[in-house]
Design a protein around this motif. Structure first.
Motif, short mmCIF file in Angstrom:
data_model
loop_
_atom_site.label_atom_id
_atom_site.label_comp_id
_atom_site.label_asym_id
_atom_site.label_seq_id
_atom_site.Cartn_x
_atom_site.Cartn_y
_atom_site.Cartn_z
N GLU A 96 -2.74 55.21 6.87
CA GLU A 96 -1.60 55.22 8.51
C GLU A 96 -0.80 54.68 7.80
O GLU A 96 0.44 54.96 8.17
N VAL A 97 -0.66 53.26 6.59
CA VAL A 97 0.46 52.55 6.83
C VAL A 97 1.75 53.64 5.67
O VAL A 97 2.38 53.61 6.12
N ARG A 98 0.75 54.09 4.63
CA ARG A 98 1.85 55.06 4.45
C ARG A 98 2.13 56.29 4.76
O ARG A 98 3.57 56.40 4.97
N ARG A 99 2.19 57.42 6.16
CA ARG A 99 2.66 57.71 7.07
C ARG A 99 2.96 57.41 7.95
O ARG A 99 4.28 58.01 7.64
N LEU A 108 5.29 52.64 5.85
CA LEU A 108 5.22 51.25 5.68
C LEU A 108 4.71 50.43 4.78
O LEU A 108 4.95 48.47 4.51
N ILE A 109 5.02 50.77 3.06
CA ILE A 109 4.43 50.32 1.83
C ILE A 109 5.71 49.52 2.11
O ILE A 109 5.18 48.02 1.58
N GLU A 110 6.87 50.01 1.86
CA GLU A 110 7.95 48.59 1.28
C GLU A 110 8.51 47.81 2.34
O GLU A 110 8.64 47.03 1.59
N PHE A 126 4.53 49.78 19.43
CA PHE A 126 6.06 50.26 18.93
C PHE A 126 6.42 51.29 18.56
O PHE A 126 5.45 52.32 17.98
N ASN A 127 7.37 51.86 19.11
CA ASN A 127 7.92 53.09 19.46
C ASN A 127 8.72 53.67 17.57
O ASN A 127 8.45 54.18 17.23
N ASP A 128 8.70 52.22 17.24
CA ASP A 128 9.65 52.49 15.25
C ASP A 128 8.87 50.81 15.08
O ASP A 128 8.99 50.08 15.11
N PRO A 129 7.91 51.63 14.31
CA PRO A 129 6.72 50.90 13.72
C PRO A 129 8.03 50.02 12.55
O PRO A 129 7.66 48.73 12.21
N ILE A 130 8.73 50.36 11.69
CA ILE A 130 9.56 49.56 10.54
C ILE A 130 10.14 48.36 11.16
O ILE A 130 9.89 47.43 10.63
N LYS A 131 10.86 49.01 12.59
CA LYS A 131 11.35 47.80 13.05
C LYS A 131 9.90 47.14 13.60
O LYS A 131 11.02 45.64 13.06
N ALA A 132 9.45 47.12 13.88
CA ALA A 132 8.72 46.38 14.23
C ALA A 132 8.37 45.29 12.71
O ALA A 132 7.70 44.56 12.78
N VAL A 133 7.89 45.74 11.57
CA VAL A 133 7.52 45.47 10.36
C VAL A 133 8.94 44.46 10.28
O VAL A 133 9.03 43.32 9.92
N GLN A 134 10.30 45.50 10.12
CA GLN A 134 11.25 44.21 10.46
C GLN A 134 11.25 43.20 10.76
O GLN A 134 12.02 41.88 10.95
N ASP A 135 10.56 42.95 11.99
CA ASP A 135 11.29 42.07 12.86
C ASP A 135 10.01 40.90 12.78
O ASP A 135 10.17 40.28 14.01
#
Length: 235
Positions: free
Chosen positions: A97-100, A103-105, A71-80
């Motif tokens: 990597e999660v912090r980088r 993605l923690i929150e 995914f180009n946008d890891p945050i959106k991947a988590v959200q979806d």
């Protein structure tokens, strides 16, 4: 919140994730789920290779995974995500990597809102308040030990009672006792191989033929079996 926290991926002489694949299937339910896989703990293999290993076993039980590295946008991947799967390996690299990727929150909020979370080994460590009770070497600086804090206690996966014959170093028990001297207000659960924690419907249970060793500062450690009450760990 729904959590499946597995001590280890592989039992000696068995295929990868084979012993726990039906627990994974039961946890995800009868309807096919394409879960988001987070492979960041993998260091000695590519993320494509790691994804393929996990996909094979999930496909066997009617589910699927797609790795976050696509995914180009890891945050959106988590959200979806319909479910979040976090594999084992290096807990240090995983948290780095999660912090980088910020993605923690994101993961914490997603899981607290009800998205199922499955982790094994490092993936189980990540749900703890910190990664201070992981077993692996600090191969990379994760820019802080604080993890997802989804559970209020520490897990020590792959817990072993004794050191190898002829080994002169500290046992796992001694290392945990050292941790408790400087972290006196937190409980540690020694989760033996072949065992797992399941948290759903506000209840924490333990599954596995081996007992779980409970460590608290200033108290003698003790053993609990599947069927015993583990809910005190979530308080």
């Amino acid at each position: 919140m729904r959590l499946l926290l597995i001590s280890n991926s592989t039992m000696a002489g068995e295929p990868y994730l084979d012993y726990c694949k039906n627990d994974i299937a039961d946890f995800l339910g009868n309807d096919r789920v394409e879960a988001l896989f987070i492979p960041y703990a993998g260091v000695s293999m590519t993320y494509d290779e790691y994804e393929a290993k996990v996909k094979t076993r999930f496909n066997e039980v009617g589910h699927d995974v797609v790795s976050i590295h696509h995914f180009n946008d890891p945050i959106k991947a988590v959200q979806d995500a319909k479910a979040i799967i976090v594999g084992g390996g290096s807990t240090w690299h995983l948290l780095h990597e999660v912090r980088r990727h910020g993605l923690i929150e994101q993961i914490r909020t997603k899981v607290e809102d009800g998205t199922p979370y499955i982790g094994w080994s490092a993936g189980s460590n990540l749900t703890c308040p910190t990664i201070k009770t992981t077993n692996d070497m600090p191969i990379i600086d994760p820019k802080g030990f604080e993890a997802l804090n989804l559970i209020p206690f520490q897990i020590n996966p792959h817990y072993l009672d004794k050191t190898a014959q002829g080994h002169g170093g500290e046992s796992r028990q001694q290392r945990i006792e050292e941790f408790l001297i400087v972290n006196q207000d937190i409980t540690v659960a020694g989760l033996r191989e072949g065992c797992m924690f399941i948290y759903e419907n506000g209840k924490l249970t333990h599954k596995g033929e081996r007992t779980c060793r409970i460590f608290k500062y200033g108290e003698e450690f003790y053993e609990l079996s599947s069927g015993d009450d583990f809910n005190f760990l979530m308080k």
